[in-house]
Design an enzyme around this catalytic site. Structure first.
Site, PDB file in Angstrom:
ATOM      1  N   TYR A 164     -47.784 -45.049 -58.713  1.00 22.31           N
ATOM      2  CA  TYR A 164     -47.881 -44.135 -57.410  1.00 22.31           C
ATOM      3  C   TYR A 164     -48.588 -45.242 -56.521  1.00 22.31           C
ATOM      4  O   TYR A 164     -49.851 -45.609 -56.991  1.00 22.31           O
ATOM      5  CB  TYR A 164     -48.762 -42.894 -57.409  1.00 22.31           C
ATOM      6  N   ARG A 170     -81.064 -38.962 -85.201  1.00 22.85           N
ATOM      7  CA  ARG A 170     -82.135 -39.888 -84.675  1.00 22.85           C
ATOM      8  C   ARG A 170     -83.548 -39.242 -85.038  1.00 22.85           C
ATOM      9  O   ARG A 170     -83.583 -38.261 -84.378  1.00 22.85           O
ATOM     10  CB  ARG A 170     -82.084 -40.155 -83.199  1.00 22.85           C
ATOM     11  N   LYS A 171     -84.226 -40.009 -85.636  1.00 22.10           N
ATOM     12  CA  LYS A 171     -85.684 -39.190 -85.937  1.00 22.10           C
ATOM     13  C   LYS A 171     -86.797 -39.963 -84.881  1.00 22.10           C
ATOM     14  O   LYS A 171     -86.887 -41.178 -84.976  1.00 22.10           O
ATOM     15  CB  LYS A 171     -86.164 -39.560 -87.376  1.00 22.10           C
ATOM     16  N   GLY A 221     -57.111 -50.778 -46.130  1.00 19.91           N
ATOM     17  CA  GLY A 221     -57.893 -50.070 -44.728  1.00 19.91           C
ATOM     18  C   GLY A 221     -57.567 -48.507 -44.770  1.00 19.91           C
ATOM     19  O   GLY A 221     -57.887 -47.982 -44.179  1.00 19.91           O
ATOM     20  N   ALA A 222     -56.755 -47.899 -45.925  1.00 27.89           N
ATOM     21  CA  ALA A 222     -56.290 -46.785 -46.143  1.00 27.89           C
ATOM     22  C   ALA A 222     -56.578 -46.079 -47.423  1.00 27.89           C
ATOM     23  O   ALA A 222     -55.999 -46.328 -48.193  1.00 27.89           O
ATOM     24  CB  ALA A 222     -54.944 -46.533 -45.597  1.00 27.89           C
ATOM     25  N   GLY A 264     -82.465 -46.382 -75.641  1.00 26.41           N
ATOM     26  CA  GLY A 264     -82.228 -48.161 -75.589  1.00 26.41           C
ATOM     27  C   GLY A 264     -80.810 -48.304 -76.213  1.00 26.41           C
ATOM     28  O   GLY A 264     -80.049 -48.972 -75.588  1.00 26.41           O
ATOM     29  N   TRP A 296     -55.033 -50.875 -55.331  1.00 21.31           N
ATOM     30  CA  TRP A 296     -55.660 -49.855 -56.327  1.00 21.31           C
ATOM     31  C   TRP A 296     -54.302 -49.077 -57.022  1.00 21.31           C
ATOM     32  O   TRP A 296     -54.543 -47.851 -57.137  1.00 21.31           O
ATOM     33  CB  TRP A 296     -56.326 -48.660 -55.510  1.00 21.31           C
ATOM     34  N   GLU A 356     -57.829 -40.504 -57.159  1.00 20.29           N
ATOM     35  CA  GLU A 356     -57.211 -39.313 -56.883  1.00 20.29           C
ATOM     36  C   GLU A 356     -57.761 -38.658 -55.878  1.00 20.29           C
ATOM     37  O   GLU A 356     -57.698 -37.371 -55.864  1.00 20.29           O
ATOM     38  CB  GLU A 356     -56.814 -38.312 -58.097  1.00 20.29           C
ATOM     39  N   GLY A 357     -58.529 -39.273 -55.105  1.00 19.75           N
ATOM     40  CA  GLY A 357     -59.216 -38.634 -53.751  1.00 19.75           C
ATOM     41  C   GLY A 357     -60.548 -38.653 -54.297  1.00 19.75           C
ATOM     42  O   GLY A 357     -61.067 -37.827 -55.359  1.00 19.75           O
TER      43      GLY A 357
HETATM   44  N1  COS Z   1     -49.604 -29.966 -49.576  1.00 19.78           N
HETATM   45  C1  COS Z   1     -48.599 -29.980 -48.597  1.00 19.78           C
HETATM   46  N2  COS Z   1     -48.848 -30.327 -47.510  1.00 19.78           N
HETATM   47  C2  COS Z   1     -49.896 -30.739 -47.265  1.00 19.78           C
HETATM   48  C3  COS Z   1     -51.028 -30.954 -48.085  1.00 19.78           C
HETATM   49  C4  COS Z   1     -50.723 -30.612 -49.328  1.00 19.78           C
HETATM   50  N3  COS Z   1     -51.516 -30.621 -50.522  1.00 19.78           N
HETATM   51  N4  COS Z   1     -52.076 -31.514 -47.615  1.00 19.78           N
HETATM   52  C5  COS Z   1     -51.709 -31.927 -46.385  1.00 19.78           C
HETATM   53  N5  COS Z   1     -50.459 -31.471 -46.059  1.00 19.78           N
HETATM   54  C6  COS Z   1     -49.756 -31.536 -44.769  1.00 19.78           C
HETATM   55  C7  COS Z   1     -50.507 -30.740 -43.644  1.00 19.78           C
HETATM   56  O1  COS Z   1     -50.334 -29.307 -43.622  1.00 19.78           O
HETATM   57  C8  COS Z   1     -50.126 -31.315 -42.600  1.00 19.78           C
HETATM   58  O2  COS Z   1     -48.902 -30.774 -42.089  1.00 19.78           O
HETATM   59  P1  COS Z   1     -48.532 -30.659 -40.616  1.00 19.78           P
HETATM   60  O3  COS Z   1     -48.612 -31.781 -39.843  1.00 19.78           O
HETATM   61  O4  COS Z   1     -47.099 -30.015 -40.738  1.00 19.78           O
HETATM   62  O5  COS Z   1     -49.369 -29.431 -40.242  1.00 19.78           O
HETATM   63  C9  COS Z   1     -49.896 -32.961 -42.753  1.00 19.78           C
HETATM   64  O6  COS Z   1     -49.840 -32.767 -44.142  1.00 19.78           O
HETATM   65  C10 COS Z   1     -51.290 -33.588 -42.468  1.00 19.78           C
HETATM   66  O7  COS Z   1     -52.358 -33.102 -43.330  1.00 19.78           O
HETATM   67  P2  COS Z   1     -53.721 -33.213 -42.806  1.00 19.78           P
HETATM   68  O8  COS Z   1     -53.604 -33.019 -41.168  1.00 19.78           O
HETATM   69  O9  COS Z   1     -54.759 -32.424 -43.543  1.00 19.78           O
HETATM   70  O10 COS Z   1     -54.141 -34.739 -42.908  1.00 19.78           O
HETATM   71  P3  COS Z   1     -55.300 -35.649 -42.888  1.00 19.78           P
HETATM   72  O11 COS Z   1     -54.950 -36.904 -42.409  1.00 19.78           O
HETATM   73  O12 COS Z   1     -56.444 -35.008 -42.139  1.00 19.78           O
HETATM   74  O13 COS Z   1     -55.611 -36.099 -44.572  1.00 19.78           O
HETATM   75  C11 COS Z   1     -56.700 -35.571 -46.614  1.00 19.78           C
HETATM   76  C12 COS Z   1     -55.831 -35.108 -45.391  1.00 19.78           C
HETATM   77  C13 COS Z   1     -58.097 -36.341 -45.981  1.00 19.78           C
HETATM   78  C14 COS Z   1     -56.817 -34.452 -47.540  1.00 19.78           C
HETATM   79  C15 COS Z   1     -55.691 -36.587 -47.324  1.00 19.78           C
HETATM   80  O14 COS Z   1     -55.610 -37.779 -46.485  1.00 19.78           O
HETATM   81  C16 COS Z   1     -56.280 -36.954 -48.574  1.00 19.78           C
HETATM   82  O15 COS Z   1     -56.104 -36.302 -49.593  1.00 19.78           O
HETATM   83  N6  COS Z   1     -56.727 -38.047 -48.919  1.00 19.78           N
HETATM   84  C17 COS Z   1     -57.482 -38.789 -49.977  1.00 19.78           C
HETATM   85  C18 COS Z   1     -56.097 -39.796 -50.604  1.00 19.78           C
HETATM   86  C19 COS Z   1     -56.227 -39.792 -52.082  1.00 19.78           C
HETATM   87  O16 COS Z   1     -56.308 -38.773 -52.887  1.00 19.78           O
HETATM   88  N7  COS Z   1     -56.217 -41.132 -52.451  1.00 19.78           N
HETATM   89  C20 COS Z   1     -55.879 -41.365 -53.828  1.00 19.78           C
HETATM   90  C21 COS Z   1     -54.618 -41.715 -54.099  1.00 19.78           C
HETATM   91  S1  COS Z   1     -53.995 -41.773 -55.735  1.00 19.78           S
HETATM   92  S2  COS Z   1     -54.937 -42.966 -56.651  1.00 19.78           S
END
Ligand code: COS
Length: 382
Positions: free
Chosen positions: A124, A269-270, A130-131, A342, A157, A365-366
């Site tokens: 995945y 461990r004593k 930057g994101a 230690g 990543w 995963e966030g």
């Molecule tokens: N299920 C369904 N839809 C979802 C959702 C979910 N779990 N989470 C968000 N959405 C939808 C929202 O409802 C919104 O839809 P609408 O535009 O139709 O209203 C859209 O997606 C955008 O969501 P949101 O505005 O919440 O987006 P943000 O940019 O504020 O981001 C976070 C939300 C921060 C929660 C998200 O970017 C995130 O999870 N970041 C971490 C990423 C991550 O886990 N990276 C690790 C990758 S795997 S190693």
């Protein structure tokens, strides 16, 4: 702890199989793979041979459809032995769930049976230099040219990315649209313009490759677009709802291993003429460790059962479970090192590996800050 009463015979069997493989075949090799930063080929082969790659995949696509709780049970057992192997194992459902969620029948037929048998693995790829937490700001661009998309950009990543036969990769068809431009693609490593970049040198889960991906005019056939243009962000987020609980299960596996090691060591461990387990200072640490490991496991089992019962929205519970379990793993592994003193700080004992491995469960995963943000948004209805 007492065996959870709610497990079905089938779930118990999957857990016991994973436990047996983990303890007999994976645990003895884990320190060596970690030290060498080598890919755990043998454990991954055994997991495939034993049918464990297919447990999340529907029967009509070659899997055994055992559900979310079964995945969490298997992952915890594997992580007890080796969190890196568990990460590699979980990368496949992480890359594959999007196909289940949004794939056409043709896409499901093309990839799922091979993922179920372990013939290929999935990965995945959402994050970029930057994101990270702000996943919607990704910059990799996908431009439609007739019957293909041309992808350009750099991803970062990607767990197990250099061992995957298919990567669910997120790019944008329009940078100005933010989340609404994000589109998912099923990218194969043989596609022209695809290359694997730098492999990270990490603190922990060192036997799990984390790689960069370069896309230079990478050509992806239109039939490999997953869902419609602009649907990618929701596919990415819905996938994480399914995979954050098993990521929490990795944390529980690490924490349980640290607790088991600390219990055994404290009895043996004593100091001051007695086993250190007889001191209340150590007993209180062990009690706190056991309580939080148990609570983490229950949070994970709860959200997994919600998924198995078809709950449509599990963001709140998934983030709670992942966050609590990750923080628990870090605390419990740190306390295990403390109990070993230690010796715990040396590579002769496994607890230093557990502590290094635990750290990633608060990040991948966030991050746990993002989990808290998701929890707060759900609580406040934002
Ligand atoms: N299920 C369904 N839809 C979802 C959702 C979910 N779990 N989470 C968000 N959405 C939808 C929202 O409802 C919104 O839809 P609408 O535009 O139709 O209203 C859209 O997606 C955008 O969501 P949101 O505005 O919440 O987006 P943000 O940019 O504020 O981001 C976070 C939300 C921060 C929660 C998200 O970017 C995130 O999870 N970041 C971490 C990423 C991550 O886990 N990276 C690790 C990758 S795997 S190693």
């Amino acid at each position: 702890m007492r065996d959870p009463y709610y497990l079905t015979e089938e779930q118990r069997a999957v857990r016991d199989l994973a436990r047996q493989i983990a303890r007999e075949k994976i645990a003895p090799l884990a320190a060596r793979y970690d030290e060498a930063e080598a890919y755990p080929e043998e454990p991954m082969r055994i997991l495939a041979e034993q049918g464990l790659f297919g447990i999340w995949i529907p029967e009509e696509h070659g899997g055994t459809a055992m559900g979310a709780l079964a995945v969490c049970l298997a992952v915890e057992e594997i992580a007890w032995a080796c969190a890196a192997t568990a990460t590699n194992y979980l990368a496949s459902p992480l890359g594959g769930y999007p196909i289940l969620l949004a794939g056409t029948e043709e896409q499901k037929k093309r990839y799922l049976p091979r993922l179920a048998s372990g013939e290929i693995l999935a990965a995945y790829s959402l994050s970029e230099p930057g994101a990270g937490s702000d996943a919607a700001s990704l910059q990799t661009v996908a431009a439609r040219k007739g019957d293909r998309y041309v992808l350009n950009g750099a991803k970062l990543w990607c767990s197990n990315g250099d061992h995957a036969g298919v990567i669910t990769l997120f790019a944008t068809v329009d940078r100005s649209k933010g989340a609404k431009g994000v589109t998912a693609f099923l990218v194969e490593p043989t596609f022209r313009g695809f290359s694997i970049g730098k492999k990270e040198k990490k603190m922990g889960i060192r036997a799990s490759p984390t790689v960069a991906i370069h896309l230079t005019d990478c050509e992806v056939p239109v039939e490999n677009r997953l869902g419609e243009e602009g649907e990618g962000f929701k596919i990415a987020m819905r996938t994480l709802d399914f995979t954050r609980p098993p990521t929490g299960a990795i944390a529980v596996g690490i924490a349980q291993a640290a607790l088991d090691a600390a219990l055994a060591y404290a009895k043996e461990r004593k100091q001051f003429g007695e086993p250190i387990a007889s001191f209340q200072g150590i007993q209180f640490m062990l009690a706190d460790m056991a309580m939080t490991v148990h609570a983490s496991r229950l949070l994970i089992h709860h959200v997994a059962q919600l998924v198995d019962r078809g709950a449509s929205r599990v963001m709140l519970e998934a983030s709670m479970a992942k966050c609590f379990a990750g923080d628990t793993a870090m605390r419990v592994a740190t306390d295990a090192v403390q109990i070993f003193g230690g010796y715990g700080y040396t590579r002769e004992y496994p607890v230093e590996r557990f502590m290094r491995d635990a750290k990633i469960t608060q990040i991948y995963e966030g991050t746990n800050q993002i989990q808290r943000l998701v929890i707060a948004r759900e609580l406040l209805g934002l």
